[in-house]
Design an enzyme around this catalytic site. Structure first.
Site, mmCIF file in Angstrom:
data_model
loop_
_atom_site.group_PDB
_atom_site.id
_atom_site.type_symbol
_atom_site.label_atom_id
_atom_site.label_comp_id
_atom_site.label_asym_id
_atom_site.label_seq_id
_atom_site.Cartn_x
_atom_site.Cartn_y
_atom_site.Cartn_z
ATOM 1 N N GLY A 200 -1.435 4.423 -2.652
ATOM 2 C CA GLY A 200 -2.817 4.367 -3.121
ATOM 3 C C GLY A 200 -3.736 3.507 -2.269
ATOM 4 O O GLY A 200 -4.846 3.182 -2.677
ATOM 5 N N LYS B 33 0.278 10.762 -11.942
ATOM 6 C CA LYS B 33 0.124 9.445 -12.580
ATOM 7 C C LYS B 33 -0.698 9.608 -13.863
ATOM 8 O O LYS B 33 -0.609 10.644 -14.502
ATOM 9 C CB LYS B 33 -0.473 8.431 -11.585
ATOM 10 C CG LYS B 33 0.305 8.436 -10.255
ATOM 11 C CD LYS B 33 -0.010 7.305 -9.333
ATOM 12 C CE LYS B 33 0.834 7.430 -8.077
ATOM 13 N NZ LYS B 33 0.642 6.329 -7.122
ATOM 14 N N GLU C 20 9.110 5.010 -1.071
ATOM 15 C CA GLU C 20 7.679 4.765 -1.245
ATOM 16 C C GLU C 20 7.382 3.281 -1.026
ATOM 17 O O GLU C 20 7.499 2.484 -1.966
ATOM 18 C CB GLU C 20 7.229 5.145 -2.658
ATOM 19 C CG GLU C 20 7.455 6.604 -3.008
ATOM 20 C CD GLU C 20 6.501 7.062 -4.114
ATOM 21 O OE1 GLU C 20 5.713 7.969 -3.828
ATOM 22 O OE2 GLU C 20 6.526 6.507 -5.216
ATOM 23 N N ASN D 194 2.764 13.679 -8.019
ATOM 24 C CA ASN D 194 2.770 12.724 -9.131
ATOM 25 C C ASN D 194 1.319 12.468 -9.530
ATOM 26 O O ASN D 194 0.595 11.776 -8.824
ATOM 27 C CB ASN D 194 3.462 11.427 -8.681
ATOM 28 C CG ASN D 194 3.424 10.352 -9.748
ATOM 29 O OD1 ASN D 194 3.028 10.594 -10.883
ATOM 30 N ND2 ASN D 194 3.834 9.147 -9.365
ATOM 31 N N SER E 106 0.241 7.341 0.338
ATOM 32 C CA SER E 106 -0.950 7.783 1.075
ATOM 33 C C SER E 106 -0.706 9.023 1.949
ATOM 34 O O SER E 106 -1.303 9.151 3.025
ATOM 35 C CB SER E 106 -1.531 6.638 1.915
ATOM 36 O OG SER E 106 -1.966 5.586 1.067
ATOM 37 N N GLU F 33 5.242 1.621 -9.704
ATOM 38 C CA GLU F 33 4.267 1.220 -10.729
ATOM 39 C C GLU F 33 4.973 0.844 -12.029
ATOM 40 O O GLU F 33 4.524 -0.037 -12.751
ATOM 41 C CB GLU F 33 3.232 2.337 -10.929
ATOM 42 C CG GLU F 33 2.249 2.356 -9.756
ATOM 43 C CD GLU F 33 1.709 3.719 -9.398
ATOM 44 O OE1 GLU F 33 1.751 4.637 -10.235
ATOM 45 O OE2 GLU F 33 1.241 3.865 -8.249
ATOM 46 N N HIS G 178 9.774 4.478 -10.300
ATOM 47 C CA HIS G 178 8.521 4.400 -9.539
ATOM 48 C C HIS G 178 8.044 2.946 -9.490
ATOM 49 O O HIS G 178 8.176 2.220 -10.474
ATOM 50 C CB HIS G 178 7.445 5.293 -10.169
ATOM 51 C CG HIS G 178 6.270 5.465 -9.254
ATOM 52 N ND1 HIS G 178 5.311 4.495 -9.124
ATOM 53 C CD2 HIS G 178 5.944 6.458 -8.393
ATOM 54 C CE1 HIS G 178 4.424 4.903 -8.220
ATOM 55 N NE2 HIS G 178 4.790 6.084 -7.762
#
Ligand code: 13P
Length: 246
Positions: free
Chosen positions: A169, A11, A163, A9, A209, A95, A93
């Site tokens: 991140g 992003k 996730e 991904n 990560s 985010e 996701h």
């Protein structure tokens, strides 16, 4: 057995040049043919990537809308992605859930629309640090998945990505035990909610990560069927993660 699955991904990262460089690197790298590989560049670069990437690797949208066409400024439909030979989409996701305010029900509608439009879906779920610390992890994850199960009976084209938000991140990867424990609970949920067959066949991949350093240990766990990789998918080390399964 379930085929190992690794998604990248990107992003909102990259330029025409850097994304093309990644594609050329993947095209010439020695990739384990037993691993299914999918990459999700920014929407602007989907067609560029599809054109240059070798056929064995599939291209994935980072987003999809839940209507087939119409007056929905800024959105892209599953039909448009299928027509463009983009075979997958991410849905849910964290985010998009956190920053764009997408709710469970909307994620479920998008997932259904993507499947109906012929796409595979990487369905993301996961808890925040606060939810983990108050022992709500399984409740949060199953609530997110239940919303999808209400609208979708056929899970054969869904890959579930667990996730944990606190691991995304941050460089703070879940321990192999933490990840395996949640993956096993998700598989149990699949058996109880969807079917025994779905529990056996559905890939449950881990994201947060993941690096070339931690991927081999995680890949040894019985219920970890691959990875969804953010930051490291932009680097040459992505190849080591694709090849993590011994
Ligand atoms: P990182 O690998 O950068 O932690 O991101 C994980 C992720 O969100 C993949 O979708």
């Amino acid at each position: 057995g379930r085929q190992f699955f690794v998604g990248g991904n990107f992003k909102m990262n990259g330029t025409i040049k850097s994304v093309t460089d990644i594609v050329h690197h993947l095209n010439s790298a020695p990739l384990d043919p037993k691993t299914e590989v999918v990459i999700a560049p920014p929407g602007l670069f989907l067609l560029l990537v599809r054109e240059h990437l070798k056929n064995e690797i599939e291209v994935c949208s980072q987003n999809v809308f839940d209507k087939p066409n119409g007056a929905f400024t800024g959105e892209i439909s599953a039909e448009q992605l299928s027509d463009s030979k983009i075979g997958w989409s991410l849905c849910g996701h964290s985010e998009r859930r956190v920053i764009l305010g997408e709710k469970d029900d909307f994620v479920a509608s998008k997932t259904k629309a993507a499947l109906d439009g012929g796409l595979g879906v990487i369905l993301c779920c996961g808890e925040t640090l606060e939810q983990r610390e108050s022992d709500k992890t399984i409740e949060v994850v199953t609530t997110q998945l239940n919303a999808v199960a209400e609208k979708t009976k056929d899970w054969s084209k869904i890959v579930i990505a667990y996730e944990p938000v606190w691991a995304i991140g941050t460089g703070k990867v879940a321990t192999t035990n933490q990840a395996q424990e949640v993956h096993a609970e998700i598989r149990k949920w699949l058996a109880e909610t969807v079917s025994k067959e779905a529990a056996e066949a559905t890939r449950i991949i881990y994201g947060g990560s993941v690096s070339e350093k931690n991927c081999k240990e995680l890949a040894k766990e019985g219920d970890i069927d691959g990875f969804l990789v953010g930051g490291a998918s932009l680097k040459p080390a992505f190849v080591d993660i694709i090849n993590a399964k011994q």
